[in-house]
Every structure is written in C-alpha cells, then in structure tokens.
Write an enzyme that holds these catalytic residues in place. Structure first.
Site, PDB file in Angstrom:
ATOM      1  N   ARG A 297       0.822  -1.214   0.000  1.00 23.38           N
ATOM      2  CA  ARG A 297       0.000   0.000   0.000  1.00 23.38           C
ATOM      3  C   ARG A 297       0.851   1.257   0.000  1.00 23.38           C
ATOM      4  NH1 ARG A 297      -5.336  -1.852   3.641  1.00 23.38           N
ATOM      5  NH2 ARG A 297      -6.210  -2.999   1.875  1.00 23.38           N
ATOM      6  N   TYR A 441      -6.236  -0.715  -6.966  1.00 23.04           N
ATOM      7  CA  TYR A 441      -5.550  -1.927  -6.481  1.00 23.04           C
ATOM      8  C   TYR A 441      -4.910  -1.720  -5.100  1.00 23.04           C
ATOM      9  CZ  TYR A 441      -1.163  -0.652  -9.269  1.00 23.04           C
ATOM     10  OH  TYR A 441      -0.060  -0.090  -9.832  1.00 23.04           O
ATOM     11  N   GLU A 442      -4.617  -2.825  -4.465  1.00 21.82           N
ATOM     12  CA  GLU A 442      -4.167  -2.815  -3.055  1.00 21.82           C
ATOM     13  C   GLU A 442      -5.171  -2.130  -2.138  1.00 21.82           C
ATOM     14  OE1 GLU A 442      -1.937  -4.778  -2.445  1.00 21.82           O
ATOM     15  OE2 GLU A 442      -1.079  -4.955  -4.441  1.00 21.82           O
ATOM     16  N   GLY A 443      -6.442  -2.337  -2.421  1.00 22.48           N
ATOM     17  CA  GLY A 443      -7.505  -1.737  -1.598  1.00 22.48           C
ATOM     18  C   GLY A 443      -7.928  -0.400  -2.169  1.00 22.48           C
ATOM     19  N   GLN A 448      -9.412   1.945   2.080  1.00 22.06           N
ATOM     20  CA  GLN A 448      -8.430   2.666   2.892  1.00 22.06           C
ATOM     21  C   GLN A 448      -9.148   3.551   3.919  1.00 22.06           C
ATOM     22  OE1 GLN A 448      -5.304   1.796   2.367  1.00 22.06           O
ATOM     23  NE2 GLN A 448      -5.850   0.690   0.494  1.00 22.06           N
TER      24      GLN A 448
END
Lengths: 593, 593
Positions: A297, A441-443, A448
């Site tokens: 992240r 991507y990555e949340g 977040q």
C-alpha cells in the site's frame, strides 16, 4: 512523449533539511547510511530511472505485454528485460534488504525515493519488482527458516520475482469468500487448486522463476476470513534444499486488457494441484497477508507521487512554452506574439495545486518510511511501538490520498495542455490512464478510508491520531511567537483542534450507529490528508529558512498557496462528515433508479 | 460492455413537472409541440439510441475511425454509416430546425433530450451530427440568402455534415494569432490557404459532402481577433445555384490518436487555395464563430450528462449485483454469502453523487434550452432579451460544470467496480476516457470560467446573475412558510446571498487588479454551478410532491443528499475566491521548478 528528470534537489531537501535523516540513521545504528551514501544512491537512482526506464515508458504503453495462449507465456515490451537485468546488476532489488539474504542493508527510507523515481519513469515496469517486496516481507516475518533460506535470497537479488495471489473472480475486498483449496500431501507440502485474478506480474519473461504467495483454505478451515492460510507456490518447484525442479501445476490463463499500465501484466492464474508450502500458522494467512499489503500500500502511494511529479514537470514546461493570449494585467512578454500561458492565474492554480500536493506528499511518504526504520531499529521498545502505531495510522492516508491526488494532478497537468493533452503523442494521457489504477488496487480508496476510520481510529481509541496531533503541537510550541511562521502555525493549530473534535463526534455517533463509520470515512480520510500536508508545509517553510533564497521563497509561496487554496477543502469535508449517515442511508435501495 | 437505457421517466419529469414546457410552448406559439408529440419524440429517441447507437459504442472504441494516407479518406467503424443513414431517415437531424429548410420546426428544447441520449449511447458517433448544428447556426444568422438556400437544406436533412475550422497548431484559445489566409478571387469567392487542426468530423464516409466553416484572414485584415473572417468551404465545390462540382482544394492530412472517442475523427485539415465564400461581414468572423460556439458549448455540456447517466446505470447495476462483505450494521441479506455493496455508505455516497449531479444537470441544461426557445419566440422583446442574457450567463456554467461533473461521475462509477472497472470489457474505462475530452474541446474549463467571470459578469454588471438570483428569490417567496420545503429554502436563500456577495467582492477587487478576475474564475464557476443545482433540487422536490410516491421520495432524499453532501463544496470555493489573486501570482515564474 513526456519527459522525466528525478527531482533530486527536492528529495534531498525533504530527507536532510526537513526530516534530518542522517542524524536519525546514526541514532538507529544504521551508520552506513551517511550523507555521502544517501546522495550517491539518489544520484544513481536518478540516472537509472531517467536514462534507462523513462524512455521505455511510451513503448510499454504502445506495445504492452503480450500473452501467448498456446504456451501460456508472457512477453514483456522491448527493452523491459534488459532494463530489469541492469536493475538487478545495480543491486537495486536488495537496496534496503537484510545483508544476511544478500541485501545492502540500507535504511528502508532510502527505498522510497528509488521507488518514487521508478514509478515516475515507468509505472508499468515498476510493478515487476514492486510485488517482490511484499513476498519478501511475508516470508521474512512468517516463513520457516528453510523457506527464508531458499526463497529470500533469489527474491532479494532479483533473480526471481514474487506475487500476491489474493483476489478471486467473486471476491476482492471480502477474502473470507475465497474458494481456492489447499490439500495436504504426505511430504508436508500442499496441493493448491483454484483460480486467482488480477495477479500483477503473475507471468513474465524477466526472471527464471516466479514465487507466488497464495491465499487458500485448508480442508478444516473455519468459514470466513479466519479460515485463510498462506502458501508459497513457485512457478518452478523448489525443494527444501533449494534445488529448482520441474514446472509446477500452475499457469497464466489470460491477461487483462486494461485502461493503462499496459506493460504491467495482470494475470488470471490457474492453480491445478500446484505444490505449495504453508507460510506461518494454519488459518492465520490474513495476518501474513496484511504484512504484505501494508508494504504494498505504501508502495502504491508512491506511484501517485511519481506520476504527479512527471505530470508536473511536463505541464510546467508546456505552460512556459505555449504562447497564447495576454496576461489580464497587460502583456508580460510584449516582444513575443503572445504571453506564455503560465502568466494566467488559472494555469498557475493548476500548476501550484500539483506542486503543493506532490511536494507535501513526498514528505508524508518519507516520514512514514522513517517511522518504519524507527519501528525496526530503535532501541527503546516504546519508541518502536509508537512508530509502528503512527505508521499504521498514516498508511491508509498515504495510500489513498497520494493516489487520489495523483489522479487529480495528472488531470490538471493534462488540462494545462488543452486539446493537445488528449493526444497520445504528448504522453499526458498515458499518465492519466496509468494513474487510474492506483486508487483501485491494493484496496480501493473506500477500503483505505474504512481502515483509517474503523480499524486505525475507532478500534484503537484514535491512538495514531493522538500521536500525530502531538507532533503538530510540539512543532507549534517550538515555533511559538516566531513571527515568520505565525501565518501557518495559527491555522495549523486550529485545524488540528477541529480534526480532534471531528474524530470525537464521529466516534460518539458511531457508538449509536455503526453506519456512521462508513458514512464519515471518505471525507475523514481526506480531511486527515489535508491536515497532514498542512503540517509538512509549515515544517518545510521552517526548514527552508536560511537555506538557498530561491528554495526558501519557493517553499514559502507554495505553502501560502496550499493554505489559501487547498486547505479550505477541509471545510467541505468537515461539513460532509457532520451531516452524518442519514443523507447516505435514507434512500431505499430500490429507489436509486 | 456497459449498457444504456434512456432515462425517459426522469426527462419527462423535468420537462413536464418541473419546467412545464407544454404550457410554455403554447405560449410561445410552438403549438405543434403537444404533450403527445413530446412523449413520442422521447420514446422514439430512446429506442433509436438504445437499440441502434448504444451497441456500436464499444465497436467504435475498439476499431476506431481509420485514415488512409494514400487516399486521404477516413473509414468510420462498422455500423456507423448504417446508423447515420437511419438517423437521417428518421428525420432526427432536422428535429428542431426551421421548416423552410426542411426541418421539423419543433422547439429547441426537444433537441436536448435527443442529444443527451445520443451522447450517452455513443459519444463518438454523436460528434458527427453535432457539429452540423454549429454550421447551421452560423449560416442561418450570418449567411447570405443564396448560402442559406444552398447549404442549409442538405445540412439540416443530414445529407451533408458541417465542421468548425478554428484551431491551428499554434493557436486555439487565442484565435487572433491565426495564419490561414483568404485571397479574393474575381468571381467573388475566396481562395483559402492554411492548416487547421483538431477538426472534428473533418473527413469521413457518412455523407457525400462536408461543409467546413473556416476562420481565415483577408489580405487587409487588421491584426488580432478583429481581423478574422468566416468562410464556407465545402469538400466538394458548390456553385451559387447549388450544383455540386469537383473536389475542392482541401484534404485531411492525418487524424489524431486520442485517449478516447476513438471513432470520432479529429483531423488535420490542409486548405491549399480551396474555394470558399465569405459568411457575414469581413473581419467579423469572431462574432459568427461565437454563434457556432455557444450552440456547440451547450452541446458538449450534454455530453457530460449523457456519460454520467450511462455511468450511473452501470454502477448501480453492479453495486446491486456485487456481493462482498457485510453491512456495518449487520447482514442485510443473510441468505446470501455476502451483502451487495450498495449497502455500504461509501458506495451510496458515490452513487448519490452521480445521481444528484446528473439529474440536477439535466434541469440546468433543459432550462437553458427553454431560454433559447423563449429568446427566439417570445412576443415581448424584453422577455426575449432577458432570456438571451440568462442563457448567455448559464452557457459557461452548463458547459464547464456538466463536463467536469461528467468526469467526476465516470470516475465514481468506475470506482464502484473496484479493479474490474479498470478492465476494458466492462466498458467503464471507455466512459472515463471518452469523458476526458469534454473539458478540453469547445473551450477548456478555464476558458469557460473566464467567460463567466469576465464577459458574463464583470463586463455586464452581473446582469445574468441578477436574473438568476431573481428566479431563486421568486421561488423562495412562492414557498415561504411551506414547512415541507423549509429545509431547502433557507439554505438556498443563504447561498444565493453569499453568491451575490462573493460577486461584489470579486468585482471590487478586480477594479484594482484585473488578475483577480482570472484568480477567482474557476472557483466562481463551480460555486455558481453548485448553487444553480441547489435551486433545481429544491424545485424538483416541490414539483414531485403529490406525484408518484416513489418519485417524490427519491427526489426528496436525493435533494437532501445534495444539500448535505455536495452543496458544502461551495464553502471551499468561497474560501478560495476570498483568498484572492496573491496566492496564485506571488511565486516568480522562474521558481516553479
């Protein structure tokens, strides 16, 4: 085509003048990281990113990575493999990794400018080495000794790359739903079966082997997220003694056609009884996954900064060159047929927005990185814990704000070009398309925001926030009565108080209605991000005083712009937060349309 | 692939219930536009856009229009010509045009829903007929009788299309710099020589002829924007008696490779002594150009609405179908493996943002259209002038806000899809790429903002604003003491007062420093747009009362969302405006980086 030159001077200012990393590294026992070493790393990273990676950026977009269905092989664009080999040869993959596994042992903080530069130069290319970091972290913290022995060295040396195989067609955010199974074999290994999607660098031609970290369920797994285990599953089988064997029963099924980052491979990965080894405890895979994800992240957050920087450099150049109309207050360049558009207040608004968000974000990201070094190396356990709490709090802010601002900044930069920005050859539209992945991507940003408002605030008595507010207050006290900084200190303090108050209000409402967490989360995230940057802008002005006059002037005027023209966005976010969940939840789902 | 069904119910609500167009049309003597006719037009336009145009949208993106260098010909994507022929056959090109030139003579207002639907269904396709409107307007208002006779009929019937040839490589916004020359010939025609760029639909295979409206300078032209003349210059020469002759000396030199709208042709047009005829007075081309541009600007504004509507429909469908995690307040669909994501407050925030901006924009656009009908057809000259002043004021707001919101809305809609939104096959990324052109062409957002703050406000004693504020006040008075509307009336009135006050403040500062106009313009534009929509949301609630209960509920709750979660954005804009020009102008150009 857009060009890129690494902003070494601003990175040096951030590291040395604002954050004082040299003294910090000494204090943490990272004594190899002297000023000379730091500057050498920056110069060499700037050279590599500017001359090797940046020229491959448009080629990567135009040709993309190509999947051959008959062989299930992926061919990266021309030049990508050569660049990767140079990257490995230069020792970049192990810059901040532990020496016992072949790394150079430099502070984590020094990896951040490197990654910013790589992302700016060639975002799609940068995704190949990026994911290895997550795999390394997972194995370092959760792997058995033999797994570390066998996998970490080639990953750190860059001879192999890593992936994170989490998402499945029916589940991304909600991994509790995943279907991939792991059946135990007699030899202690497991057979992994299932389909994973959105696997970045799942297949490629840059390295001999690819190490997949795969989430799957054991036969006796409890349902939901507490039944997930993590497995290391290489493309070519690896024995416990490190011998590389035959091809494993896994393959890339197809690659996605995407809006941007066309050279970055996004794979469907099919596991058909592939041999894997359990990493960490059974059913504790989610925890190991978070280890990977936090690293990733922060890494994606740097993508937002890199793209913003490149966008800024090109928009600035164009705004200085493009002659069009006259300044409203009279011709500024009467000898030219028209004034350059940078004389226009609205063009300056766009440029200063990018500049202030990007330089501010750089400090947010570098500060977070120093906290990781403190959390790993400080002698005092309390200091380590404090740093860990603070970086956990800053991670969703860093990831989400920096990527959303990356999209905003590439938007403004394209807009500076007028219609020419929409044309492929100028390279600005590629930056905008590439940036669009980073808030997904990555949340996603929503995830977040929920992480910040829920886990990092509501569930932890706002521990991280309190630490950050204490930093602000310490800085404000230090400069109390400093006439030169008063224009920043007062509004910063007011904003910090409001931040604390808003937090209390949301938590109070959430005690009665949990939907208030989700309803406040997005605006709370941005509110937080803008205050964090206000703090870094005030500190930048303080740090620039007495240095080079041009630098001090540029920092002060950009800070003034930030306080006058960006920070007021918090007013809208505060009002949205205070309006509560009702306005979002009242409309029946059936009546949306 | 994204799908699209025209929102006929909401358009009917806007036209009939909010704007009361039937009575208006009767009053204006447009008596053919009965409720039955209006509904028939909407239904048929919905059918055509949904079944003929919408399915060609992704084909257009994937194949694009193709330029053949050897013949200088452009081939549109498969199906585009057939769809265009059907459009012509259906009489759509002449829907609102004058019957004496083959039009159907329906109110201008009815063209707006048609264009919204066409844009939503297939933005790139819609650009082919769109530009003809500008050419028709220019010829209708400024052309000689024979020019009208010869050109208007085929343009209105759709047998030919039109273009606007303004931009050159070195000038877009600042047309005073243009270099294209027009030399008088003995026969009263002119020979046009020069290069134009960004010419939408400059070459294609949909019609037999293309009518270029070209800005050029006569030999005796004074320098700058007051030396520009307008010429009608067809692809195939047309004699004064209407006979179509040989190919004219003009050709497409190349087409641009763009971020989106790939089926829309963006041409470099080379004029090599092409035969053209002067339209209007010598050196008065800029005025004629504004006639074209105002029509085109409102048209581009509709592109923002169309894309937003399509984005919303698909994001809503996905948010209802995608099962992921549980509601924070407990499972809402316990029988399913997870809840649909529409239960999440943050997903609702995104959906309601799109919904409230889109339905609100629809009223802004339709209201502007009714003003054009009033300006053309009202008996009272004062009423005509009033309508003209108001629509001039609303044009930059409509163009810029609706397109910026279009970009925001396609952003949110893509975001609802998570990573899937970034993948081509879902069609959401095409909407985002297509939307990106709309804030650039026909005058960037910055140019619209300057038009609003400068020409339409500072230079005209805020005449348009005063008229709009009077409308708000009349509405507020009408509903004074109406408990049901009080929650909207009070904040709307406050906002209107602040709008007036901000205007006065800017104009006062601008009297001392003209840079204040440019410095305030962008934020003033958005401030204005959000208040305009607040007015339309209050009126929507009022209009929906006593109608279908679901409609009334949806309008009320969406209005509440708008007032709680969108309107507070004005707080930031007001603060930015009040901070003045200094924060933008202080940094020396050399210190930007």
């Amino acid at each position: 085509m857009s060009s890129y030159t690494a902003p070494v001077a601003d990175i040096r200012f951030a590291l040395h003048d604002v954050l004082g990393v040299e003294a910090l590294f000494q204090r943490l026992g990272l004594s190899e990281a002297t000023a000379d070493i730091i500057d050498a790393v920056l110069e060499e990273a700037a050279r590599f990113s500017g001359t090797v990676l940046a020229p491959l950026n448009s080629v990567g977009d135009e040709i993309g990575s190509v999947f051959d269905k008959s062989t299930a092989a992926v061919t990266t664009p021309p030049g990508f493999k050569q660049a990767y080999d140079q990257f490995v040869e230069g020792g970049w993959t192990g810059l901040t990794a532990a020496p016992e596994f072949g790394g150079q042992g430099l502070p984590h903080t020094l990896g951040v400018p490197l990654n910013e530069m790589v992302n700016a130069a060639n975002l799609a290319w940068g995704n190949f080495p990026l994911l290895s970091h997550g795999a390394v972290e997972a194995l370092k913290h959760h792997g058995e000794a033999w797994q570390q022995e066998v996998f970490l060295k080639p990953l750190i040396e860059g001879r192999w790359t890593g992936t994170m195989c989490l998402t499945e067609p029916h589940c991304g955010t909600d991994l509790g739903l995943l279907k991939t199974r792991a059946e135990p074999n007699a030899d202690g290994s497991y057979s992994i079966t299932g389909t994973k999607i959105f696997i970045t660098a799942g297949e490629h031609d840059l390295t001999d082997n690819i190490v997949h970290l795969v989430l799957a369920k054991l036969p006796d797994a409890p349902p939901g997220p507490k039944g997930i285990s993590l497995f290391v599953t290489p493309k070519f089988k690896v024995a416990r003694d490190g011998t590389v064997g035959e091809r494993n029963a896994l393959a890339c099924g197809s690659i996605e056609h995407k809006m941007g980052i066309k050279a970055s491979v996004t794979c469907v990965m099919n596991f058909d009884g592939a041999q894997g080894y359990l990493v960490g405890q059974p059913h504790k895979g989610l925890q190991a996954m978070f280890t990977m994800m936090n690293t990733a992240r922060l890494g994606v957050g740097l993508q937002g900064i890199g793209l913003s920087e490149r966008a800024y450099q090109n928009a600035l150049r164009y705004s200085r060159e493009r002659l069009q109309s006259r300044s409203l207050s009279g011709a500024k360049f009467p000898d030219k047929p028209a004034d350059p558009i940078i004389v226009q207040p609205d063009v300056r608004r766009m440029l200063l927005t990018i500049k202030s968000l990007t330089e501010g974000s750089r400090l947010l990201a570098l500060h977070a990185a120093t906290l990781i070094d403190v959390a790993h190396h400080a002698q005092d356990p309390a200091e380590r814990e404090r740093a860990d709490t603070l970086v956990s709090f800053l991670t969703p802010i860093s990831k989400a704000c920096q990527t959303e601002w990356g999209i905003e900044n590439t938007y403004h930069a394209l807009q500076c070009f007028g219609g020419h920005g929409y044309i492929h050859e100028h390279g600005m539209e590629q930056l905008a398309r590439d940036a669009r992945i980073t808030t997904l991507y990555e949340g996603t940003t929503g995830i977040q925001a929920l992480d910040l408002m829920g886990r990092k605030t509501a569930a932890s008595q706002a521990a991280g926030l309190k630490l950050f507010l204490a930093e602000i207050e310490a800085f404000a006290r230090e400069h109390e009565g400093d006439a030169d900084l008063a224009e920043f200190i007062k509004p910063l303090r007011d904003q910090a108080s409001e931040w604390a108050m808003l937090t209390r209000e949301v938590l109070e409402r959430a005690a009665r209605d949990p939907e208030e967490i989700g309803a406040a989360s997005y605006d709370y995230l941005f509110y937080s991000g803008y205050v964090v940057l206000a703090y870094w802008w005030a500190r930048s002005v303080a740090a620039a005083r007495g240095k080079d006059t041009n630098l001090a002037t540029a920092k002060r005027e950009t800070a003034r712009f930030y306080y006058a023209r960006i920070l007021p966005r918090t007013m809208a976010h505060a009002a949205h937060i205070r309006s509560g969940a009702k306005a979002l939840m009242a409309l029946d789902e059936a009546l949306f349309g």
